[in-house]
Design an enzyme around this catalytic site. Structure first.
Site, PDB file in Angstrom:
ATOM      1  N   LYS A 131      37.573  48.767  23.560  1.00  0.00           N
ATOM      2  CA  LYS A 131      36.883  48.303  24.894  1.00  0.00           C
ATOM      3  C   LYS A 131      35.806  49.345  25.226  1.00  0.00           C
ATOM      4  CE  LYS A 131      38.041  46.459  29.412  1.00  0.00           C
ATOM      5  NZ  LYS A 131      39.144  46.361  30.434  1.00  0.00           N
ATOM      6  N   ASP A 158      45.675  44.128  40.262  1.00  0.00           N
ATOM      7  CA  ASP A 158      44.551  43.569  39.879  1.00  0.00           C
ATOM      8  C   ASP A 158      44.551  43.217  38.085  1.00  0.00           C
ATOM      9  OD1 ASP A 158      41.565  44.047  42.075  1.00  0.00           O
ATOM     10  OD2 ASP A 158      43.763  43.125  42.294  1.00  0.00           O
TER      11      ASP A 158
END
Lengths: 413, 404
Positions: free
Chosen positions: B144, B272
């Site tokens: 990523k 989150d």
């Protein structure tokens, strides 16, 4: 030496569940050495050979390959500090060219890498001109010479023609076998190094050593070098004064002189001069005696197990315990005065009818002095001094090569 | 050495030395469509090789969590075919990530091979703020692209994360962080982090969800739905009537891990994050395989289920050399997140579920909120009315309900 640590700490706090199924028997190389520059040399050769293994071998070299270089700069922080400096640079000149040369000189890249990285290179007693530093790989197959940036420039000048010459003679030459050229930067200091094949044997001790050049008055000029401290210094110029010769027999002589002729002609065309013939003499009987002395006292001094006549005595010939594992060492036992000609490529046995049973190692060294550079220096300094044995230059490369050839052919019989 | 040398030796050289070393290394060219990927491959190759020359310490020291290795390459007329001539590669905390790889049961050489034998592939997956994804050629790892703030946050949590991994013996649903790098190509810096793929390297996922347990704007956009494998969200999950059919035993184990994980995240004031859910439909996959076999003339016809291509030389990857697996079966040491459906499930399915996107720190959020009045995070704006503790509870409760 202690560089053969296994790769996992026994008291590890980790839990490894994966079985290591890969069959690469690599030892951990720690690049441990007494000086940072040696660690960087080991790291650098390891890195560059690995890099090259990921670059396909081209069908032929291109002009650009003779101008190329690879450069790498390492900057570590709180990592790998034990054996390497945290900051250093390593530059390899013309990597593809030297890879090709290694191949032509029948040196496998992995073996080359192992010789220079398994254990730290050793300081060598020999001093060249200008006090250049010499090292030898731990297994004594290769010599690493510290050179100047001018030498690097000269190497670049001759590299194409040198390579072409090697192609044409199929690697069969008495010229130095140039195998790698590097620039190391440690603590801001740049050091240039050239790796060549060792003229002497990696196994057989050299008892007497001569550096033969053509003197300014067409005299054969011998520079003596001290051996390791255990051996006496030879002051007698036996075969020069008394007309003694190296007795190698007609066939060997013919073959040797053929190579020599080609080589010096090549050097003359490149206007190179002031090179020497390095001669090393291994005394077979003496070596046998030395070995028996060692066995007698039960010395545990880095005893090597690959047969009789193996170099044991002189300090510089110890080999780490794992050297028998080097595939090139597994070639069976050697009798006294015997050698593997594919490893000790310069070795010539004395003739059967020779007075003494000896093995000679002869090759040309110091080929980077260019005539034009010399003349410039001469004009600058009126007299040209080159280390021990000042010489006023009254010869040119052509004359030098002819005289050189004549002298060398006279010392052989 | 290079197998390509046989070509050269036929022409120019006379090699008399037999190559006696038994290392069967292939030539790795680091060829990729993008110089950044070549540099990544080169860098991982270099980093693992460097680590093989560094003794594995008995335990990690505080300095290891602040360490890095940096290398700058400047080539001239050399190796230009597959690599850029100038690039930099930095690895953060090499010893820490080596230790983590070991704890997650990943052998360094296998890791190396996965990332370097063939170029990583672009992945359609998009993270928050359009983060870019790649997967390793063998689909075991996800790479990523992250921000420098993410790198800073990783450094902040790394010690505690490592300790958590030690304590749970690598048994967690949290991302398995395996390496963190900074690549510089053409003066541009790119930060990358490698984690184990949540999904299988073999079994295809036909439906994917990103679940947070909140209800505000948790629905896939039309643009998202148009993708080949859209990322659906909480509302989609509920509206679809989707269920995860796993048995009591699996459910219990899963929730235990999840509980420990979210408690840890709450302690670190992280929030989150999502639960990524992937569903493999066994029958559907078998059908797809039959269809792809029919098309074999055009494709590279790989026969290991799910239509997932693998490079021609991957069978030599040691972890693949076990017996072939039947439909819907998996090797739990590789596909660590896989859970089989229970016997009574309506369809034969395999589920892949793990926690992702854990680098958002509450304090950083609040700062941003003060600056911008509302806190927006990519698609799916959320007004921050929860704190990490509340977030973790709400998250956990929601996940409990979706497991039947």
């Amino acid at each position: 030496m202690s560089s053969n640590c296994t790769s996992s700490a026994p008291i590890s706090a980790s839990k490894t569940k994966t079985k290591k199924k890969h069959f690469i028997g690599q030892k951990v190389k720690l690049f441990r050495a007494s000086e940072p520059i040696l660690s960087v040399l080991m790291w650098g050769v390891n890195h560059t050979v690995n890099e090259l293994s990921n670059v396909p071998v081209p069908v032929m070299l291109m002009p650009d390959d003779f101008k190329a270089y690879s450069k790498i700069k390492v900057d570590n922080h709180l990592f790998n500090k034990e054996n390497l400096p945290s900051r250093f640079k390593f530059k390899e000149y013309c990597p593809m060219v030297f890879r090709n040369l290694r191949e032509r000189f029948c040196i496998d890249d992995q073996d080359y890498q192992n010789s220079l990285t398994r254990s730290a290179p050793l300081n060598s007693d020999s001093q060249g001109r200008f006090g250049n530093r010499f090292l030898s790989s731990y297994d004594h197959r290769f010599v690493i010479k510290t050179v100047s940036s001018e030498d690097i420039a000269e190497m670049h000048n001759i590299l194409k023609k040198y390579h072409q010459f090697i192609v044409e003679c199929h690697g069969n030459t008495l010229l130095p076998q140039f195998l790698g050229m590097y620039r190391l930067t440690v603590d801001g200091v740049e050091t240039y190094m050239v790796v060549t094949r060792n003229v002497f044997s990696h196994r057989l001790t050299v008892h007497r050593k001569y550096d033969l050049k053509v003197g300014c008055h067409y005299k054969l000029h011998a520079l003596f070098s001290k051996e390791a401290k255990e051996l006496p210094t030879f002051k007698d110029n036996d075969f020069l004064n008394e007309g003694q010769k190296l007795q190698i027999g007609d066939d060997n002589k013919k073959y040797f002189l053929e190579k020599l002729k080609r080589d010096v002609e090549f050097l003359a065309t490149l206007k190179i001069m002031d090179y020497s013939l390095l001669v090393g003499i291994h005394d077979v009987d003496r070596a046998e005696q030395e070995e028996m002395d060692v066995e007698g006292t039960g010395e545990e001094d880095e005893y090597e197990n690959d047969g009789m006549g193996g170099g044991v005595l002189t300090g510089s010939f110890g080999t780490p315990p794992d050297s028998p594992g080097n595939p090139l060492n597994c070639g069976g036992f050697f009798g006294p005065g015997e050698f593997d000609p594919s490893v000790d490529v310069y070795a010539i046995k004395s003739h059967d009818s020779a007075v003494k049973k000896e093995v000679y190692f002869m090759a040309i060294i110091d080929i980077l002095t260019h005539y034009d550079a010399k003349k410039k220096a001469a004009h600058a300094a009126k007299t040209v001094k080159h280390g021990a044995g000042a010489e006023i230059s009254t010869v040119n490369p052509e004359q030098y090569s002819k005289r050189f050839y004549e002298f060398m052919s006279n010392i052989l019989s | 050495m290079a197998s390509a040398s046989s070509i050269a030796s036929a022409i120019a050289s006379k090699t008399k030395t037999k190559k006696k070393h038994f290392v069967a290394q292939k030539v790795k060219l680091f060829r990729a469509s993008d110089p950044l990927l070549s540099v990544l491959m080169w860098g991982v190759n270099h980093s693992i090789n460097e680590l093989s020359h560094v003794q594995i310490p008995i335990m990690l020291m505080p300095d290891d969590f602040k360490a890095y290795s940096k290398i700058k390459v400047d080539n001239h007329l050399f190796n230009k075919e597959n690599m850029p001539s100038h690039f930099k590669f930095k690895e953060y905390c090499p010893l820490v990530f080596r230790n983590l790889r070991e704890r997650f049961g990943i052998d360094d050489l296998d890791f190396l091979n996965s990332l370097t034998r063939s170029a990583p592939l672009n992945s359609e997956a998009q993270g928050r703020s359009g983060a870019r994804f790649h997967t390793s050629c063998d689909k075991r790892y996800v790479i990523k692209t992250i921000s420098s703030e993410d790198v800073a946050e990783m450094h902040n949590i790394l010690k505690k994360y490592h300790q958590f991994i030690v304590e749970c013996h690598g048994n967690t649903l949290l991302p398995q962080f395996l390496g963190m790098y900074r690549l510089t190509v053409d003066g541009d810096e790119t930060y990358m982090i490698v984690t184990r793929n949540v999904f299988s390297h073999r079994l295809s996922v036909y439906k994917k969800y990103d679940l947070k347990g909140s209800t505000v704007a948790r629905e896939a956009s039309d643009k998202e739905k148009a993708k080949e494998l859209p990322t659906y969200k909480d509302n989609d999950f509920i509206n679809d009537g989707q269920k995860i059919y796993i048995d009591e035993e699996n459910k219990k184990m899963f929730l235990e891990k999840l509980r420990k994980d979210v408690e840890f995240l709450a302690q670190l004031k992280l929030m989150d994050y999502s639960l990524l859910v992937g569903i493999h439909d066994v029958e559907r996959a078998e059908q797809e395989e039959v269809e792809s076999e029919d098309n074999e003339a055009e494709e590279e016809g790989e026969s290991d289920g799910g239509g997932i291509g693998t490079p021609p030389d991957s069978p030599s990857n040691t972890l693949d050399s076990t017996k072939p697996l039947s439909p819907g079966e998996f090797d739990p040491s590789i596909d660590v997140y896989a859970i089989k459906c229970k016997e009574s499930a309506p369809r034969k399915e395999v589920y892949f579920m793990a926690v992702i996107d854990i680098l958002q720190h509450y304090d950083a959020k609040k700062k941003a909120a003060h600056a911008a009045k509302t806190v927006k995070h990519g698609a799916g704006a959320e007004i921050s009315t929860v704190n990490p503790e509340q977030y973790s509870k709400r998250f956990y409760d929601f996940i409990t309900t979706i497991l039947s």
